[in-house]
Enzyme design. Structure first.
Site, short mmCIF file in Angstrom:
data_model
loop_
_atom_site.label_atom_id
_atom_site.label_comp_id
_atom_site.label_asym_id
_atom_site.label_seq_id
_atom_site.Cartn_x
_atom_site.Cartn_y
_atom_site.Cartn_z
N ASP A 121 6.79 18.11 -11.83
CA ASP A 121 7.40 19.54 -11.80
C ASP A 121 8.87 19.78 -12.60
O ASP A 121 9.42 20.67 -12.28
CB ASP A 121 7.45 20.02 -10.25
CG ASP A 121 8.46 19.19 -9.37
OD1 ASP A 121 8.72 18.19 -9.72
OD2 ASP A 121 8.50 19.28 -8.26
N ASP A 249 12.28 1.40 -19.28
CA ASP A 249 12.85 2.66 -19.66
C ASP A 249 13.97 3.17 -18.56
O ASP A 249 14.80 3.89 -18.76
CB ASP A 249 11.63 3.90 -19.44
CG ASP A 249 11.33 3.80 -17.91
OD1 ASP A 249 10.59 2.45 -17.59
OD2 ASP A 249 11.11 4.59 -17.10
P1 AMP Z 1 11.68 7.27 -13.24
O1 AMP Z 1 10.81 6.56 -12.16
O2 AMP Z 1 12.61 8.01 -12.46
O3 AMP Z 1 12.68 6.27 -14.17
O4 AMP Z 1 10.81 8.34 -14.02
C1 AMP Z 1 9.64 7.66 -14.86
C2 AMP Z 1 9.38 8.79 -15.60
O5 AMP Z 1 8.84 9.90 -14.81
C3 AMP Z 1 10.39 9.50 -16.65
O6 AMP Z 1 9.64 9.83 -17.84
C4 AMP Z 1 10.55 10.88 -15.81
O7 AMP Z 1 11.02 11.67 -16.74
C5 AMP Z 1 9.11 11.06 -15.09
N1 AMP Z 1 9.25 12.09 -13.88
C6 AMP Z 1 9.62 11.43 -12.66
N2 AMP Z 1 9.85 12.54 -11.83
C7 AMP Z 1 9.30 13.46 -12.53
C8 AMP Z 1 9.04 14.84 -11.98
N3 AMP Z 1 9.36 15.39 -10.88
N4 AMP Z 1 8.78 15.73 -12.96
C9 AMP Z 1 8.47 15.73 -14.27
N5 AMP Z 1 8.73 14.16 -14.96
C10 AMP Z 1 9.09 13.38 -13.69
MG MG Z 2 13.93 6.31 -15.13
#
Ligand code: AMP
Ligand code: MG
Length: 482
Positions: A121, A249
């Site tokens: 979202d 990442d």
């Molecule tokens: P993270 O686990 O926080 O490092 O995020 C991993 C990936 O998931 C990244 O590409 C984030 O942008 C995407 N992501 C995480 N939460 C959301 C969200 N609520 N809406 C869209 N993308 C998300």
């Molecule tokens: Mg991240």
């Protein structure tokens, strides 16, 4: 310009990002601006706190000079490669050059959907905003390279998560840059060698200018990244910090700590300690973070191979040789940091480090309290508070006799004090601040920020923050929750 934007990432080729404005929120409310950080960045803190500033921090207005964009990146998540991740809930507003001449990204997190959102979202719950604010600022005060918190905003909108619907928030993050190992992997996966070169040149200029002097600048970039990660991850470990999601990442090539999702500070010491609810195989356990750093850096090396030498075999050999040095590099930093914590001198001490950690693990002793009380003993303080941490008195006495036999000069005492904080953001305290924030009370959040701003100082008013959680307060798991 109210924010003195000076953008460079937006000058890179168009495949590096998608231009995207933040998506406005219903009823933004300012929770907090980090005034001292704002001033350091040359931003008027009063303006940031004004309704105009709030609109920018909430994503409801685009400030003059801002060129909002979502960055493209890929990444290995828990060992599995995903060729396209990218900013799915974040927007880079632009860059500013600080008073001390350093360049920083300003990024909104939780600012709405982008081309990289997939099923998400694009929003963030308030809890993770509060968590990242507290923990990243505490890390900075502890002296660890880290992204920073410029502001937190409540959106007035609900977001829907596993636990139900909760209040939403937007976090403003400040980082030396948001280039990740996964940013290189993004172009590697697409076979875009010229983009890898563009990115590498950009990173060298921004983070590793010394590599420009080297004969082999891309190899120098790689080695520079190895050095910063070894220094960073051992720094985490020396404080009992478990990042929790060291996916490629979530590893910034600048060498800063980034993405405070399910991170936690370990209490009872155990090398296999894990908190994250999504880390089922203990991949990112406290004691495995060095191995994972090397694994991630190997992915960076692979992405850089075409730049290291024209001949693949030659590039491979050079990268392998550099990677082969990492374990010793890491161990050097690790030993230096643990020696400092124990007040040890020179090389005689490796055994002592091992014995200490074994004892702490066997008796499930709190990592931070142990080193804090040990420091007090080294300074001539009472021994009983330290001894009381151990259930097996004989094992403690045995260990203590060996530790006490080491001569310590004033410089070891000073090193101990600056390696062993009085306060770390304990998980239950962060949780209390989050729960209070959901109830509309930010006073716990404010108090923790004030306390953790001086983590090495003994402040009587914050003595309660040193202590362990009561049984009912213990946090066993941490969640991404975003
Ligand atoms: P993270 O686990 O926080 O490092 O995020 C991993 C990936 O998931 C990244 O590409 C984030 O942008 C995407 N992501 C995480 N939460 C959301 C969200 N609520 N809406 C869209 N993308 C998300
Ligand atoms: Mg991240």
């Amino acid at each position: 310009m109210k924010i003195p934007f000076d953008n460079t990432y937006s000058q890179l080729p168009e495949q590096f990002y998608q231009r995207q404005d933040p998506v406005p929120v219903e009823n933004p409310e300012l929770i907090r601006v980090n005034r001292s950080l704002a001033e350091e960045l040359g931003i008027d803190a009063d303006w940031l706190e004004s309704s105009e500033g709030l609109a920018v921090l909430a994503g409801n207005a685009v400030a003059e000079g801002s060129e909002p964009l979502a960055q493209a990146y890929a990444g290995h998540q828990f060992g599995h490669f995903v060729p396209q991740l990218g900013d799915g809930r974040a927007i880079l507003l632009g860059e500013v050059v600080s008073r001390s001449g350093r360049r920083f990204d300003l990024q909104l997190k939780g600012s709405g959907r982008t081309a990289f959102s997939r099923a998400g979202d694009g929003r963030s719950a308030l809890g993770p905003v509060i968590r990242e604010y507290i923990v990243s600022e505490a890390m900075a005060a502890l002296g660890v390279p880290t992204t920073r918190a410029l502001a937190a905003v409540a959106t007035g909108e609900r977001v829907f998560r596993q636990e139900g619907d909760v209040a939403g928030g937007v976090f403003t993050r400040v980082a030396s840059s948001h280039v990740r190992v996964g940013t290189f992997q993004y172009f590697q996966a697409r076979g875009e060698v010229e983009s890898i070169r563009r990115l590498a040149d950009y990173v060298i200029e921004r983070h590793y200018p010394e590599a420009l002097q080297a004969k082999e600048r891309y190899l120098a970039l790689l080695k520079g990244a190895f050095g910063r990660q070894a220094d960073l991850v051992t720094h985490w470990m020396s404080l009992g910090f478990i990042h929790g999601v060291m996916n490629t990442d979530n590893m910034a090539v600048s060498g800063e700590t980034i993405d405070f999702g399910p991170c936690a500070f370990m209490e009872a010491f155990h090398p296999e300690c894990v908190f994250s609810s999504i880390d089922r195989n203990a991949r990112y356990a406290w004691g495995n973070q060095g191995n994972i750093a090397l694994w991630n850096l190997s992915r960076l090396a692979e992405a850089l191979l075409p730049l290291i030498a024209d001949e693949p075999a030659e590039a491979g050999e050079k990268a392998e040789a550099a990677l082969a040095e990492f374990p010793d590099l890491f161990r050097g930093h690790y030993l230096r940091r643990l020696r400092a914590k124990l007040g040890l001198v020179g090389d005689v001490s490796d055994d002592m480090i091992q014995q200490t950690l074994q004892l702490l693990a066997a008796q499930e002793v709190d990592f931070t309290l142990f080193f804090r009380r040990l420091t007090q003993v080294a300074k001539g303080g009472d021994r009983d508070p330290l001894a009381s941490l151990f259930s097996d008195a004989a094992a403690f006495e045995d260990w203590f006799a060996k530790w006490s036999a080491v001569e310590r000069s004033e410089s070891e005492l000073v090193a101990m004090q600056s390696a062993n904080p009085v306060l770390i953001p304990r998980n239950h305290r962060v949780e209390q601040a989050i729960q209070a924030a959901y109830a509309g009370d930010y006073s716990v959040f404010e108090r923790l920020l004030a306390a953790y701003a001086q983590p090495y100082a003994e402040v009587a008013a914050y003595a309660d923050l040193e202590t362990l959680p009561k049984p009912e307060e213990v946090v066993h798991q941490t969640f991404c929750g975003t």
